[in-house]
Design a protein around this motif. Sequence first.
Motif, PDB file in Angstrom:
ATOM      1  N   TYR A   1      13.683  -0.887   8.319  1.00  0.00           N
ATOM      2  CA  TYR A   1      12.583  -1.403   7.428  1.00  0.00           C
ATOM      3  C   TYR A   1      12.045  -2.481   8.266  1.00  0.00           C
ATOM      4  N   ALA A   2      12.764  -3.587   8.982  1.00  0.00           N
ATOM      5  CA  ALA A   2      12.075  -4.541   9.662  1.00  0.00           C
ATOM      6  C   ALA A   2      11.142  -3.866  10.956  1.00  0.00           C
ATOM      7  N   ALA A   3      11.761  -3.043  11.653  1.00  0.00           N
ATOM      8  CA  ALA A   3      10.990  -2.500  12.789  1.00  0.00           C
ATOM      9  C   ALA A   3       9.917  -1.522  12.578  1.00  0.00           C
ATOM     10  N   CYS A   4       9.922  -0.917  11.476  1.00  0.00           N
ATOM     11  CA  CYS A   4       8.994  -0.195  10.752  1.00  0.00           C
ATOM     12  C   CYS A   4       7.712  -1.319  10.321  1.00  0.00           C
ATOM     13  N   PHE A   5       8.138  -2.371   9.560  1.00  0.00           N
ATOM     14  CA  PHE A   5       7.172  -3.045   9.015  1.00  0.00           C
ATOM     15  C   PHE A   5       6.463  -3.932  10.094  1.00  0.00           C
ATOM     16  N   ALA A   6       7.392  -4.152  11.263  1.00  0.00           N
ATOM     17  CA  ALA A   6       6.606  -5.094  12.209  1.00  0.00           C
ATOM     18  C   ALA A   6       5.550  -4.195  12.909  1.00  0.00           C
ATOM     19  N   SER A   7       5.807  -2.821  13.138  1.00  0.00           N
ATOM     20  CA  SER A   7       5.149  -1.793  13.715  1.00  0.00           C
ATOM     21  C   SER A   7       3.828  -1.723  12.945  1.00  0.00           C
ATOM     22  N   ALA A   8       3.756  -1.679  11.638  1.00  0.00           N
ATOM     23  CA  ALA A   8       2.633  -1.617  10.651  1.00  0.00           C
ATOM     24  C   ALA A   8       2.016  -2.579  10.869  1.00  0.00           C
TER      25      ALA A   8
ATOM     26  N   GLN B   1      -1.777  -5.722   3.996  1.00  0.00           N
ATOM     27  CA  GLN B   1      -1.983  -4.329   4.295  1.00  0.00           C
ATOM     28  C   GLN B   1      -1.120  -3.525   4.860  1.00  0.00           C
ATOM     29  N   ALA B   2      -0.360  -4.310   5.902  1.00  0.00           N
ATOM     30  CA  ALA B   2       1.027  -3.633   6.440  1.00  0.00           C
ATOM     31  C   ALA B   2       1.727  -2.962   5.378  1.00  0.00           C
ATOM     32  N   HIS B   3       1.959  -3.815   4.496  1.00  0.00           N
ATOM     33  CA  HIS B   3       2.863  -3.561   3.222  1.00  0.00           C
ATOM     34  C   HIS B   3       2.413  -2.089   2.527  1.00  0.00           C
ATOM     35  N   GLU B   4       1.238  -2.115   2.576  1.00  0.00           N
ATOM     36  CA  GLU B   4       0.444  -0.586   2.093  1.00  0.00           C
ATOM     37  C   GLU B   4       0.707   0.417   2.977  1.00  0.00           C
ATOM     38  N   MET B   5       0.670   0.023   4.312  1.00  0.00           N
ATOM     39  CA  MET B   5       0.645   1.115   5.570  1.00  0.00           C
ATOM     40  C   MET B   5       2.137   1.690   5.632  1.00  0.00           C
ATOM     41  N   CYS B   6       2.992   0.784   5.958  1.00  0.00           N
ATOM     42  CA  CYS B   6       4.538   0.851   6.137  1.00  0.00           C
ATOM     43  C   CYS B   6       5.255   2.063   5.605  1.00  0.00           C
ATOM     44  N   PRO B   7       5.588   3.060   6.159  1.00  0.00           N
ATOM     45  CA  PRO B   7       6.387   4.190   5.153  1.00  0.00           C
ATOM     46  C   PRO B   7       7.589   3.774   4.605  1.00  0.00           C
ATOM     47  N   TYR B   8       8.345   2.731   5.056  1.00  0.00           N
ATOM     48  CA  TYR B   8       9.427   2.162   4.524  1.00  0.00           C
ATOM     49  C   TYR B   8       8.951   1.509   3.101  1.00  0.00           C
ATOM     50  N   SER B   9       7.770   0.703   3.031  1.00  0.00           N
ATOM     51  CA  SER B   9       7.343   0.058   1.974  1.00  0.00           C
ATOM     52  C   SER B   9       6.937   1.177   1.059  1.00  0.00           C
ATOM     53  N   LYS B  10       6.385   2.107   1.461  1.00  0.00           N
ATOM     54  CA  LYS B  10       5.735   3.191   0.468  1.00  0.00           C
ATOM     55  C   LYS B  10       7.157   3.908  -0.100  1.00  0.00           C
ATOM     56  N   ALA B  11       8.156   4.116   0.726  1.00  0.00           N
ATOM     57  CA  ALA B  11       9.252   4.862  -0.049  1.00  0.00           C
ATOM     58  C   ALA B  11      10.144   3.714  -1.033  1.00  0.00           C
ATOM     59  N   THR B  12      10.040   2.499  -0.698  1.00  0.00           N
ATOM     60  CA  THR B  12      10.873   1.807  -1.601  1.00  0.00           C
ATOM     61  C   THR B  12       9.930   1.163  -2.833  1.00  0.00           C
ATOM     62  N   ARG B  13       8.714   1.353  -2.944  1.00  0.00           N
ATOM     63  CA  ARG B  13       7.532   0.731  -3.710  1.00  0.00           C
ATOM     64  C   ARG B  13       7.868   1.635  -5.250  1.00  0.00           C
ATOM     65  N   GLY B  14       8.305   0.678  -6.125  1.00  0.00           N
ATOM     66  CA  GLY B  14       8.587   0.923  -7.594  1.00  0.00           C
ATOM     67  C   GLY B  14       9.966   1.447  -7.689  1.00  0.00           C
ATOM     68  N   ASN B  15      10.897   1.283  -6.492  1.00  0.00           N
ATOM     69  CA  ASN B  15      12.395   1.781  -6.529  1.00  0.00           C
ATOM     70  C   ASN B  15      13.282   0.519  -6.307  1.00  0.00           C
ATOM     71  N   ILE B  16      13.039  -0.234  -5.603  1.00  0.00           N
ATOM     72  CA  ILE B  16      13.863  -1.417  -5.312  1.00  0.00           C
ATOM     73  C   ILE B  16      12.763  -2.958  -5.093  1.00  0.00           C
ATOM     74  N   GLN B  17      13.210  -3.931  -5.403  1.00  0.00           N
ATOM     75  CA  GLN B  17      12.605  -5.007  -5.423  1.00  0.00           C
ATOM     76  C   GLN B  17      12.418  -5.521  -3.989  1.00  0.00           C
ATOM     77  N   VAL B  18      11.122  -5.436  -3.690  1.00  0.00           N
ATOM     78  CA  VAL B  18      10.941  -6.138  -2.138  1.00  0.00           C
ATOM     79  C   VAL B  18       9.968  -7.311  -2.175  1.00  0.00           C
ATOM     80  N   ASP B  19      10.530  -8.675  -1.635  1.00  0.00           N
ATOM     81  CA  ASP B  19       9.714  -9.677  -1.722  1.00  0.00           C
ATOM     82  C   ASP B  19       9.400  -9.844  -0.216  1.00  0.00           C
ATOM     83  N   ILE B  20       8.085 -10.502  -0.012  1.00  0.00           N
ATOM     84  CA  ILE B  20       7.440 -10.876   1.304  1.00  0.00           C
ATOM     85  C   ILE B  20       7.187 -12.172   1.334  1.00  0.00           C
TER      86      ILE B  20
END
Length: 134
Positions: free
Chosen positions: A50-57, A110-129
């Motif tokens: 998740y960290a690697a994907c989010f950083a890339s996004a 915007q990165a949170h909207e783009m990141c595939p991990y963020s998309k996969a977890t949205r509505g499924n687990i709590q993600v705080d940034i």
Amino acid sequence: MSVMYETTVNVSGGRKGHARSDDGILDVDLAMPGSGTDATNPEQLFAAGYAACFASAAMGVARQQGHKLDDIPVSAHVALDAENHDYNLTVKLTAEVALPQNEAEKLIAQAHEMCPYSKATRGNIQVDIEVKGQ
């Protein structure tokens, strides 16, 4: 839809087993969190991914916006919570962006909207940034 990348990882033995990718690059022993062994666990692997994907996004968004940043470090804190044998993951991402705080927050949103991990977890687990700008 065009597939950019795909992989397969095989696990034997569950949380006390072994994981190996089909290309052999990932080849790790697994252990229960807190077991005191030198093996990793699924939560660490998820946090790293998740960290690697989010950083890339985030870096992709920065480039789109014309920012010349060398890096946007991201840490992912993953917690496995258990209540009455109901197990859940929570994530806290912390991003350090060398921009003024308000610009950094917009970039990370915007990165949170783009990141595939963020998309996969949205509505499924709590993600705080947490965003640490200048």
